[in-house]
Design a protein around this motif. Structure first.
Motif, PDB file in Angstrom:
ATOM      1  N   ARG A 180      13.412  -2.934   0.250  1.00 25.78           N
ATOM      2  CA  ARG A 180      13.732  -1.520   0.061  1.00 25.78           C
ATOM      3  C   ARG A 180      13.337  -1.020  -1.311  1.00 25.78           C
ATOM      4  O   ARG A 180      12.755   0.048  -1.462  1.00 25.78           O
ATOM      5  CB  ARG A 180      15.226  -1.301   0.260  1.00 25.78           C
ATOM      6  N   ASN A 181      13.710  -1.781  -2.359  1.00 27.11           N
ATOM      7  CA  ASN A 181      13.409  -1.386  -3.730  1.00 27.11           C
ATOM      8  C   ASN A 181      13.213  -2.645  -4.575  1.00 27.11           C
ATOM      9  O   ASN A 181      13.350  -3.761  -4.077  1.00 27.11           O
ATOM     10  CB  ASN A 181      14.507  -0.477  -4.311  1.00 27.11           C
ATOM     11  N   TRP A 182      12.930  -2.468  -5.847  1.00 27.51           N
ATOM     12  CA  TRP A 182      12.593  -3.611  -6.697  1.00 27.51           C
ATOM     13  C   TRP A 182      13.793  -4.520  -6.941  1.00 27.51           C
ATOM     14  O   TRP A 182      13.651  -5.742  -7.008  1.00 27.51           O
ATOM     15  CB  TRP A 182      11.991  -3.133  -8.016  1.00 27.51           C
ATOM     16  N   LYS A 239       0.814  -1.216   0.000  1.00 20.99           N
ATOM     17  CA  LYS A 239       0.000   0.000   0.000  1.00 20.99           C
ATOM     18  C   LYS A 239       0.847   1.266   0.000  1.00 20.99           C
ATOM     19  O   LYS A 239       0.436   2.294  -0.519  1.00 20.99           O
ATOM     20  CB  LYS A 239      -0.920   0.009   1.220  1.00 20.99           C
ATOM     21  N   SER A 240       2.045   1.175   0.558  1.00 24.26           N
ATOM     22  CA  SER A 240       2.921   2.350   0.597  1.00 24.26           C
ATOM     23  C   SER A 240       3.728   2.524  -0.688  1.00 24.26           C
ATOM     24  O   SER A 240       4.451   3.503  -0.827  1.00 24.26           O
ATOM     25  CB  SER A 240       3.869   2.254   1.788  1.00 24.26           C
ATOM     26  N   GLY A 241       3.631   1.566  -1.613  1.00 24.75           N
ATOM     27  CA  GLY A 241       4.320   1.673  -2.888  1.00 24.75           C
ATOM     28  C   GLY A 241       5.649   0.944  -2.948  1.00 24.75           C
ATOM     29  O   GLY A 241       6.294   0.933  -3.987  1.00 24.75           O
TER      30      GLY A 241
END
Length: 63
Positions: free
Chosen positions: A40-42, A19-21
């Motif tokens: 942390r990231n993709w 939900k936070s992206g």
């Protein structure tokens, strides 16, 4: 580094957007067999997903 306990039969893992992206690795289960790992990231999520796929019958995963 957090430690996650992976059940013996976790099923298929996939990367979803929270939900936070931010990316989240989830096995689409609820209850006792649920695994949800925030990343942390993709690119970090893809690395963790490869580590999860290398685990055969559960165990511990240090992220």
């Amino acid at each position: 580094m957090p430690k996650y306990q992976i059940p013996k039969s976790p099923g298929e893992f996939e990367i979803v957007e929270s939900k936070s992206g931010t990316p989240l690795i989830w096995n689409r289960k609820n209850g006792k067999g649920k695994v949800s790992i925030p990343c942390r990231n993709w690119s970090h999520a893809e690395e963790v997903l490869e580590k999860l796929n290398d685990l055969k019958k559960g165990g511990e995963l240090w992220v």
